[in-house]
Design a protein around this motif. Structure first.
Motif, PDB file in Angstrom:
ATOM      1  N   SER A   1      16.858  30.382  50.701  1.00 53.57           N
ATOM      2  CA  SER A   1      16.896  30.274  52.153  1.00 53.57           C
ATOM      3  C   SER A   1      18.317  30.170  52.694  1.00 53.57           C
ATOM      4  N   LEU A   2      19.294  29.932  51.812  1.00 55.57           N
ATOM      5  CA  LEU A   2      20.664  29.743  52.264  1.00 55.57           C
ATOM      6  C   LEU A   2      21.277  31.011  52.831  1.00 55.57           C
ATOM      7  N   SER A   3      20.917  32.175  52.300  1.00 55.32           N
ATOM      8  CA  SER A   3      21.528  33.421  52.762  1.00 55.32           C
ATOM      9  C   SER A   3      21.257  33.661  54.241  1.00 55.32           C
ATOM     10  N   SER A   4      20.017  33.447  54.647  1.00 58.96           N
ATOM     11  CA  SER A   4      19.677  33.623  56.056  1.00 58.96           C
ATOM     12  C   SER A   4      20.422  32.625  56.928  1.00 58.96           C
ATOM     13  N   LEU A   5      20.585  31.398  56.429  1.00 50.60           N
ATOM     14  CA  LEU A   5      21.291  30.384  57.206  1.00 50.60           C
ATOM     15  C   LEU A   5      22.786  30.673  57.259  1.00 50.60           C
ATOM     16  N   ILE A   6      23.360  31.083  56.117  1.00 49.63           N
ATOM     17  CA  ILE A   6      24.797  31.343  56.060  1.00 49.63           C
ATOM     18  C   ILE A   6      25.185  32.485  57.003  1.00 49.63           C
ATOM     19  N   TYR A   7      24.460  33.584  56.922  1.00 54.42           N
ATOM     20  CA  TYR A   7      24.816  34.753  57.724  1.00 54.42           C
ATOM     21  C   TYR A   7      24.115  34.763  59.086  1.00 54.42           C
ATOM     22  N   GLY A   8      22.897  34.247  59.130  1.00 51.17           N
ATOM     23  CA  GLY A   8      22.181  34.266  60.394  1.00 51.17           C
ATOM     24  C   GLY A   8      22.799  33.377  61.444  1.00 51.17           C
ATOM     25  N   LEU A   9      23.426  32.255  61.020  1.00 48.69           N
ATOM     26  CA  LEU A   9      24.024  31.320  61.960  1.00 48.69           C
ATOM     27  C   LEU A   9      25.526  31.507  62.114  1.00 48.69           C
ATOM     28  N   ARG A  10      26.203  31.983  61.063  1.00 45.82           N
ATOM     29  CA  ARG A  10      27.665  32.062  61.081  1.00 45.82           C
ATOM     30  C   ARG A  10      28.188  33.429  61.460  1.00 45.82           C
ATOM     31  N   ASP A  11      27.460  34.481  61.164  1.00 41.56           N
ATOM     32  CA  ASP A  11      27.950  35.839  61.439  1.00 41.56           C
ATOM     33  C   ASP A  11      27.717  36.188  62.914  1.00 41.56           C
ATOM     34  N   GLN A  12      28.805  36.486  63.627  1.00 42.04           N
ATOM     35  CA  GLN A  12      28.702  36.756  65.060  1.00 42.04           C
ATOM     36  C   GLN A  12      28.017  38.079  65.363  1.00 42.04           C
ATOM     37  N   THR A  13      27.974  38.977  64.409  1.00 40.34           N
ATOM     38  CA  THR A  13      27.303  40.267  64.627  1.00 40.34           C
ATOM     39  C   THR A  13      25.799  40.142  64.421  1.00 40.34           C
ATOM     40  N   ILE A  14      25.399  39.371  63.412  1.00 32.44           N
ATOM     41  CA  ILE A  14      23.976  39.243  63.085  1.00 32.44           C
ATOM     42  C   ILE A  14      23.278  38.259  64.013  1.00 32.44           C
ATOM     43  N   ARG A  15      23.946  37.160  64.347  1.00 33.42           N
ATOM     44  CA  ARG A  15      23.275  36.046  65.018  1.00 33.42           C
ATOM     45  C   ARG A  15      22.547  36.444  66.305  1.00 33.42           C
ATOM     46  N   PRO A  16      23.180  37.162  67.260  1.00 30.18           N
ATOM     47  CA  PRO A  16      22.431  37.477  68.490  1.00 30.18           C
ATOM     48  C   PRO A  16      21.219  38.379  68.250  1.00 30.18           C
ATOM     49  N   VAL A  17      21.356  39.332  67.313  1.00 24.45           N
ATOM     50  CA  VAL A  17      20.242  40.235  67.011  1.00 24.45           C
ATOM     51  C   VAL A  17      19.124  39.475  66.308  1.00 24.45           C
ATOM     52  N   LEU A  18      19.501  38.605  65.368  1.00 25.88           N
ATOM     53  CA  LEU A  18      18.504  37.824  64.643  1.00 25.88           C
ATOM     54  C   LEU A  18      17.751  36.897  65.585  1.00 25.88           C
ATOM     55  N   MET A  19      18.470  36.217  66.483  1.00 21.54           N
ATOM     56  CA  MET A  19      17.816  35.293  67.407  1.00 21.54           C
ATOM     57  C   MET A  19      16.860  36.029  68.335  1.00 21.54           C
ATOM     58  N   TYR A  20      17.231  37.248  68.720  1.00 21.03           N
ATOM     59  CA  TYR A  20      16.356  38.035  69.594  1.00 21.03           C
ATOM     60  C   TYR A  20      15.041  38.354  68.890  1.00 21.03           C
ATOM     61  N   TYR A  21      15.135  38.898  67.667  1.00 24.79           N
ATOM     62  CA  TYR A  21      13.917  39.253  66.928  1.00 24.79           C
ATOM     63  C   TYR A  21      13.139  38.012  66.500  1.00 24.79           C
ATOM     64  N   LEU A  22      13.860  36.923  66.177  1.00 24.18           N
ATOM     65  CA  LEU A  22      13.183  35.699  65.761  1.00 24.18           C
ATOM     66  C   LEU A  22      12.378  35.119  66.925  1.00 24.18           C
ATOM     67  N   CYS A  23      12.966  35.103  68.105  1.00 19.63           N
ATOM     68  CA  CYS A  23      12.254  34.584  69.278  1.00 19.63           C
ATOM     69  C   CYS A  23      11.070  35.477  69.636  1.00 19.63           C
ATOM     70  N   CYS A  24      11.238  36.790  69.503  1.00 17.74           N
ATOM     71  CA  CYS A  24      10.114  37.716  69.755  1.00 17.74           C
ATOM     72  C   CYS A  24       9.002  37.496  68.750  1.00 17.74           C
TER      73      CYS A  24
END
Length: 317
Positions: free
Chosen positions: A286-309
């Protein structure tokens, strides 16, 4: 696995009947819920990494996709094996062999991909001018193929060693023990090979990632290095080092349990086994998603959009 170890593992399994039904249900629920949550997050993350061209054309994101894919499959297989163990469902040797070999394959792919990702960050910081020519999409694809081939070769060798076991002398192919990688080490050669291969991967991967981390730390002190980039890469490598350590510890899970079985009560071992499962199987995946999903500025907004959807669709359903 030696036959003495087989009997010790069998004793641990038979003692499970003394664990109350309420405790088993509670443990399964507490472990299963976070596992399902991280499987959902990993699935959204995988979809995110295929949603935009920048993710498909950048080497670090291609490596991340390969890592997340292996982690997700490994997490699903681990949870399936845990459920079979908790419910005391004993499959046949062929079924258990397929499940454990797939788990071993994805576990090795995850570990080796982490090593490649650390090397990519090392090149990005220490050789920034050559990074674009060294870390190309084509070279990344070759590295992924090598990782899959090396991991598949390990599984193939383990299968060939299993063929030497006299299955025809067994009264039935039905297992009398829980399905695990330990249970499938059916001969002395399999046990020796497993220990040798685990030690080789543990040492080589650990040394590679540690050297990459030290190299980035040294480069961060150089006046010509981008301090912010070097600091971010150093933190990423440190997280990967922790993640790799936890991932590689999963290969030592079986020997640890067998060693503890000689000194501790069996019921206590079952509880320790559940705790270890959370920290060396679920947490690293589960660390990979947390490391890149929260720290990477390119991934984070896209991930949050799909996660909320995704969450909104689940609430509507």
């Amino acid at each position: 696995m030696s036959y003495a170890n087989q009997s010790q593992t069998l004793n641990i399994t038979t003692e499970q009947q003394y664990m109350g039904l309420l405790e088993r249900v509670l443990l399964s629920t507490l472990i299963g819920m976070p596992c399902c949550v991280f499987l959902f997050i990993n699935a959204i993350m995988l979809f995110t990494l295929r949603s935009k061209a920048v993710f498909c054309e950048t080497s670090r994101y291609i490596l991340l996709y390969n890592l997340l894919f292996a982690d997700t499959v490994m997490l699903g297989l681990s949870q399936l094996l845990y459920i079979l163990s908790a419910c005391r469902i004993f499959p046949t040797y062929p079924v258990c062999g397929v499940l454990t070999m797939l788990a071993s394959l994805t576990n090795q792919i995850s570990s080796l991909t982490l090593v490649v990702m650390c090397l990519e960050r090392y090149v990005a910081v220490c050789y920034p001018l050559r990074h674009a020519t060294i870390i190309t999409v084509r070279n990344t694809a070759v590295a992924i193929i090598v990782v899959w081939a090396f991991s598949s070769l390990n599984v193939l060798i383990r299968v060939l060693l299993l063929l030497n076991f006299p299955f025809d002398q067994l009264q039935s192919l039905q297992m009398t023990d829980v399905c695990s990688d330990i249970a499938m080490l059916l001969g002395p050669m399999s046990d020796i090979y497993d220990k040798a291969y685990t030690g080789f991967v543990f040492v080589s991967a650990g040394v590679t990632v540690t050297c990459s981390y030290i190299g980035v730390m040294v480069a961060a002190r150089s006046a010509s290095t981008d301090k912010a980039s070097a600091r971010k890469a150093r933190n990423t490598l440190l997280l990967h080092l922790i993640q790799l350590g936890l991932t590689l510890l999963s290969t030592m899970h079986g020997p640890i349990i067998v060693s503890l079985s000689t000194t501790l009560q069996r019921l206590l071992i079952l509880r320790i086994k559940s705790v270890l499962y959370v920290f060396i199987y679920i947490l690293p995946r589960s660390l990979s998603s947390l490391i890149y999903g929260l720290r990477d500025q390119t991934i984070r907004p896209v991930l949050m959009y799909y996660l909320c959807c995704g969450l909104s669709h689940l609430s509507k359903g």
